[in-house]
Design a protein around this motif. Structure first.
Motif, PDB file in Angstrom:
ATOM      1  N   THR A   2       0.823  -0.844   0.132  1.00  0.00           N
ATOM      2  CA  THR A   2       0.101  -0.377  -0.641  1.00  0.00           C
ATOM      3  C   THR A   2       0.770   1.364  -0.133  1.00  0.00           C
ATOM      4  O   THR A   2       2.227   0.991   0.472  1.00  0.00           O
ATOM      5  CB  THR A   2      -0.802   0.443   1.891  1.00  0.00           C
ATOM      6  OG1 THR A   2      -0.198   0.055   2.509  1.00  0.00           O
ATOM      7  CG2 THR A   2      -1.995  -1.224   1.295  1.00  0.00           C
ATOM      8  N   THR A   3       0.614   2.495  -1.436  1.00  0.00           N
ATOM      9  CA  THR A   3       0.978   3.620  -0.612  1.00  0.00           C
ATOM     10  C   THR A   3       1.383   4.155   1.107  1.00  0.00           C
ATOM     11  O   THR A   3       2.477   4.666   1.099  1.00  0.00           O
ATOM     12  CB  THR A   3       0.231   4.348  -1.564  1.00  0.00           C
ATOM     13  OG1 THR A   3       0.319   4.140  -2.719  1.00  0.00           O
ATOM     14  CG2 THR A   3       0.918   5.692  -1.916  1.00  0.00           C
ATOM     15  N   THR A   4       0.545   3.791   1.273  1.00  0.00           N
ATOM     16  CA  THR A   4       0.651   4.535   2.729  1.00  0.00           C
ATOM     17  C   THR A   4       1.583   3.955   3.372  1.00  0.00           C
ATOM     18  O   THR A   4       2.281   4.261   5.104  1.00  0.00           O
ATOM     19  CB  THR A   4      -0.482   4.035   3.359  1.00  0.00           C
ATOM     20  OG1 THR A   4      -1.305   3.318   3.793  1.00  0.00           O
ATOM     21  CG2 THR A   4      -1.903   5.519   2.899  1.00  0.00           C
ATOM     22  N   GLN A   5       1.888   2.186   3.558  1.00  0.00           N
ATOM     23  CA  GLN A   5       3.157   1.777   4.098  1.00  0.00           C
ATOM     24  C   GLN A   5       4.345   2.652   4.264  1.00  0.00           C
ATOM     25  O   GLN A   5       5.011   2.126   4.394  1.00  0.00           O
ATOM     26  CB  GLN A   5       3.256   0.127   3.959  1.00  0.00           C
ATOM     27  CG  GLN A   5       3.759  -0.857   4.163  1.00  0.00           C
ATOM     28  CD  GLN A   5       4.380  -2.290   3.973  1.00  0.00           C
ATOM     29  OE1 GLN A   5       2.896  -2.305   2.823  1.00  0.00           O
ATOM     30  NE2 GLN A   5       4.642  -2.777   4.432  1.00  0.00           N
ATOM     31  N   PRO A  37       9.318   7.415  10.082  1.00  0.00           N
ATOM     32  CA  PRO A  37       9.635   5.988   9.931  1.00  0.00           C
ATOM     33  C   PRO A  37       9.544   4.988   9.065  1.00  0.00           C
ATOM     34  O   PRO A  37      10.590   5.982   7.960  1.00  0.00           O
ATOM     35  CB  PRO A  37       8.044   4.975   9.445  1.00  0.00           C
ATOM     36  CG  PRO A  37       7.119   6.309   9.714  1.00  0.00           C
ATOM     37  CD  PRO A  37       8.336   7.521   9.051  1.00  0.00           C
ATOM     38  N   LEU A  38      11.223   4.204   9.291  1.00  0.00           N
ATOM     39  CA  LEU A  38      11.819   3.015   8.831  1.00  0.00           C
ATOM     40  C   LEU A  38      11.359   2.138   7.940  1.00  0.00           C
ATOM     41  O   LEU A  38      10.636   1.450   8.708  1.00  0.00           O
ATOM     42  CB  LEU A  38      13.221   2.720   9.559  1.00  0.00           C
ATOM     43  CG  LEU A  38      13.785   1.977   9.423  1.00  0.00           C
ATOM     44  CD1 LEU A  38      14.706   2.464   8.419  1.00  0.00           C
ATOM     45  CD2 LEU A  38      15.150   1.272  10.163  1.00  0.00           C
ATOM     46  N   LEU A  39      11.519   1.575   7.373  1.00  0.00           N
ATOM     47  CA  LEU A  39      10.747   0.237   6.357  1.00  0.00           C
ATOM     48  C   LEU A  39      11.667  -0.037   5.546  1.00  0.00           C
ATOM     49  O   LEU A  39      12.598   0.044   4.937  1.00  0.00           O
ATOM     50  CB  LEU A  39       9.881   0.918   5.099  1.00  0.00           C
ATOM     51  CG  LEU A  39       9.362   0.385   4.378  1.00  0.00           C
ATOM     52  CD1 LEU A  39       8.489  -0.394   4.890  1.00  0.00           C
ATOM     53  CD2 LEU A  39       8.577   0.862   2.865  1.00  0.00           C
ATOM     54  N   SER A 108       5.978   3.924  -4.749  1.00  0.00           N
ATOM     55  CA  SER A 108       4.553   4.422  -3.534  1.00  0.00           C
ATOM     56  C   SER A 108       5.100   4.671  -2.577  1.00  0.00           C
ATOM     57  O   SER A 108       4.253   5.477  -1.636  1.00  0.00           O
ATOM     58  CB  SER A 108       4.821   2.572  -2.651  1.00  0.00           C
ATOM     59  OG  SER A 108       4.691   2.051  -2.925  1.00  0.00           O
ATOM     60  N   GLY A 109       6.337   6.031  -2.861  1.00  0.00           N
ATOM     61  CA  GLY A 109       6.151   7.518  -1.735  1.00  0.00           C
ATOM     62  C   GLY A 109       7.183   7.357  -0.813  1.00  0.00           C
ATOM     63  O   GLY A 109       7.296   8.580   0.221  1.00  0.00           O
ATOM     64  N   ALA A 110       8.575   6.105  -0.787  1.00  0.00           N
ATOM     65  CA  ALA A 110       9.048   6.751  -0.269  1.00  0.00           C
ATOM     66  C   ALA A 110      10.142   7.832  -0.231  1.00  0.00           C
ATOM     67  O   ALA A 110      10.083   8.674  -1.243  1.00  0.00           O
ATOM     68  CB  ALA A 110      10.194   5.095  -0.323  1.00  0.00           C
ATOM     69  N   HIS A 111      11.110   8.078   1.087  1.00  0.00           N
ATOM     70  CA  HIS A 111      11.532   9.558   1.000  1.00  0.00           C
ATOM     71  C   HIS A 111      12.534   9.379   0.421  1.00  0.00           C
ATOM     72  O   HIS A 111      13.501  10.964   0.040  1.00  0.00           O
ATOM     73  CB  HIS A 111      11.077  10.251   2.815  1.00  0.00           C
ATOM     74  CG  HIS A 111      12.377  10.952   2.758  1.00  0.00           C
ATOM     75  ND1 HIS A 111      11.862  12.582   2.665  1.00  0.00           N
ATOM     76  CD2 HIS A 111      14.009  12.177   3.152  1.00  0.00           C
ATOM     77  CE1 HIS A 111      13.059  13.351   2.879  1.00  0.00           C
ATOM     78  NE2 HIS A 111      14.010  12.644   3.083  1.00  0.00           N
ATOM     79  N   LEU A 112      13.431   8.032   1.611  1.00  0.00           N
ATOM     80  CA  LEU A 112      14.375   7.917   0.731  1.00  0.00           C
ATOM     81  C   LEU A 112      14.434   6.745   0.529  1.00  0.00           C
ATOM     82  O   LEU A 112      14.399   5.286   1.298  1.00  0.00           O
ATOM     83  CB  LEU A 112      15.805   8.474   1.783  1.00  0.00           C
ATOM     84  CG  LEU A 112      17.386   8.259   2.310  1.00  0.00           C
ATOM     85  CD1 LEU A 112      17.600   9.246   0.369  1.00  0.00           C
ATOM     86  CD2 LEU A 112      17.704   8.094   2.609  1.00  0.00           C
ATOM     87  N   THR A 140      11.762   7.166  -7.921  1.00  0.00           N
ATOM     88  CA  THR A 140      11.783   8.824  -7.302  1.00  0.00           C
ATOM     89  C   THR A 140      11.774   9.812  -6.397  1.00  0.00           C
ATOM     90  O   THR A 140      11.308  10.764  -5.944  1.00  0.00           O
ATOM     91  CB  THR A 140      10.208   8.872  -7.585  1.00  0.00           C
ATOM     92  OG1 THR A 140       9.368   7.764  -6.877  1.00  0.00           O
ATOM     93  CG2 THR A 140       9.717   8.151  -9.328  1.00  0.00           C
ATOM     94  N   CYS A 141      12.767   8.941  -5.770  1.00  0.00           N
ATOM     95  CA  CYS A 141      13.172   9.388  -4.310  1.00  0.00           C
ATOM     96  C   CYS A 141      14.798   9.438  -4.090  1.00  0.00           C
ATOM     97  O   CYS A 141      14.979   8.809  -5.121  1.00  0.00           O
ATOM     98  CB  CYS A 141      13.015   8.922  -3.519  1.00  0.00           C
ATOM     99  SG  CYS A 141      13.041   7.654  -2.634  1.00  0.00           S
ATOM    100  N   PRO A 142      15.611  10.214  -3.841  1.00  0.00           N
ATOM    101  CA  PRO A 142      17.370   9.943  -3.068  1.00  0.00           C
ATOM    102  C   PRO A 142      17.618   8.992  -3.438  1.00  0.00           C
ATOM    103  O   PRO A 142      16.575   7.822  -2.028  1.00  0.00           O
ATOM    104  CB  PRO A 142      17.465  11.128  -2.208  1.00  0.00           C
ATOM    105  CG  PRO A 142      15.951  12.132  -2.471  1.00  0.00           C
ATOM    106  CD  PRO A 142      15.192  10.999  -2.541  1.00  0.00           C
ATOM    107  N   VAL A 143      18.910   7.857  -3.461  1.00  0.00           N
ATOM    108  CA  VAL A 143      19.154   6.966  -3.314  1.00  0.00           C
ATOM    109  C   VAL A 143      20.354   6.375  -2.478  1.00  0.00           C
ATOM    110  O   VAL A 143      21.161   7.786  -2.737  1.00  0.00           O
ATOM    111  CB  VAL A 143      19.407   6.061  -3.646  1.00  0.00           C
ATOM    112  CG1 VAL A 143      20.102   4.192  -3.654  1.00  0.00           C
ATOM    113  CG2 VAL A 143      18.255   5.932  -5.338  1.00  0.00           C
ATOM    114  N   VAL A 144      20.299   6.294  -1.314  1.00  0.00           N
ATOM    115  CA  VAL A 144      21.946   6.438  -0.711  1.00  0.00           C
ATOM    116  C   VAL A 144      22.549   4.848  -0.973  1.00  0.00           C
ATOM    117  O   VAL A 144      21.846   3.940  -0.183  1.00  0.00           O
ATOM    118  CB  VAL A 144      21.963   6.923   0.984  1.00  0.00           C
ATOM    119  CG1 VAL A 144      22.901   6.346   1.712  1.00  0.00           C
ATOM    120  CG2 VAL A 144      21.471   8.198   1.005  1.00  0.00           C
TER     121      VAL A 144
END
Length: 299
Positions: A2-5, A37-39, A108-112, A140-144
């Motif tokens: 889910t996107t919210t996850q 949060p950490l996924l 799904s919208g992860a920040h990083l 679609t977000c920065p990758v470290v």
């Protein structure tokens, strides 16, 4: 999933190897600093058939993959709790190829997204596969990309700093945005590195006047690239570094002593990004410490 996850999380790919443990530790600390949060993500792989005794075809089922994957994921979650029990933990266990799973997480919208690597050369962890297929994962977000850091020289001008490579394009602006935000968050100084190599231009024109003129042009480009950042991030101490060499070599050398190196990328399918893309790939493959890759469409 889910996107919210995944939405707004610091996501980390985990496969229970030592290099993914290093990535997990970095991600936990970063999530704590951000208050996000950490996924923890583990991709089990895809079901497959293989030849057994008597040439019988055996099958690794989805259930078997999930059972094995659950053990790996639980180990990662326990390690994250041990590092910082205050961080909110989320989990994602998926049957599928790691690159596909990571693509889904970022979409799904992860920040990083944080991933690990075994060391120098090709990024070959189970989660990444390769630089082109992993770091350019379509995120679609920065990758470290995190690797164990070498002992830095405290006398280096880059020691303990976040170093960002710029070239005056929108690609380097993405890197600047990510680097300034991280420097502000971690209360670290920022080193802005502009490397240029005009050997072709100077092949038949090596006079002092021409070299000085070119250097002045690059100084102007550096100043223009930084316009507005001092006002937006007054808490970040910035040093400027202009070097006459290949950007790939300059950034890899800086990574020996930097806390982290940030580079930009346009991502897949943009032929105009070929040269800078080669810089970001080279830095990710050969850096001596963590590298952040920020895409122009991801900031």
């Amino acid at each position: 999933m889910t996107t919210t996850q995944a939405l707004g999380t610091v996501a980390v790919g985990y496969d229970s190897t030592p290099h993914s443990d290093v990535a997990l530790a970095w991600a936990v600390q970063h999530a704590a600093a951000l208050g996000r949060p950490l996924l923890v993500v583990h991709a089990c792989g895809a079901p497959r058939g293989y030849a057994g005794y008597g040439d019988a075809t055996l099958t690794v089922t989805r259930h078997e993959l999930r059972v094995a994957g659950r053990r790996v994921l639980n180990h990662g979650l326990a390690l994250a709790r041990k590092i910082d029990p205050t961080v909110e933990l989320r989990e994602h266990l998926a049957v599928g190829l790691p690159r596909d799973v990571l693509d889904e997480v970022t979409a799904s919208g992860a920040h990083l997204l944080v991933v690990g690597t075994r060391g120098h050369g090709r990024v070959s962890s189970y989660l990444l596969g390769s630089v082109s297929e992993g770091v350019s994962v379509g995120a679609t977000c920065p990758v470290v990309v995190v690797r164990e850091h070498e002992v830095p020289d405290k006398h280096s001008p880059y020691a303990g700093r976040i170093v960002v490579g710029i070239d005056g394009t929108d690609v380097s602006r993405a890197a600047l945005d990510a680097a300034f935000a991280l420097a502000s968050l971690e209360h670290r100084p920022l080193a802005v590195l502009h490397a240029w190599d005009d050997a072709v231009r100077w092949r038949d024109q090596t006079s002092y006047e021409i070299r000085r003129e070119t250097s002045t042009e690059h100084e102007l480009q550096l100043a223009e690239s930084l316009a507005g950042y001092k006002e937006k991030y007054p808490d970040v101490a910035v040093s400027l570094h202009q070097v006459e060499t290949d950007a790939r070599w300059a950034l890899v050398d800086a990574s020996r002593h930097a806390h982290l190196v940030a580079v930009g990328s346009r991502g897949r399918g943009d032929t105009a990004a070929l040269v800078l893309g080669s810089v970001s790939r080279h830095v990710v493959e050969h850096a001596h410490g963590p590298v952040m890759v920020a895409r122009t469409d991801a900031v």
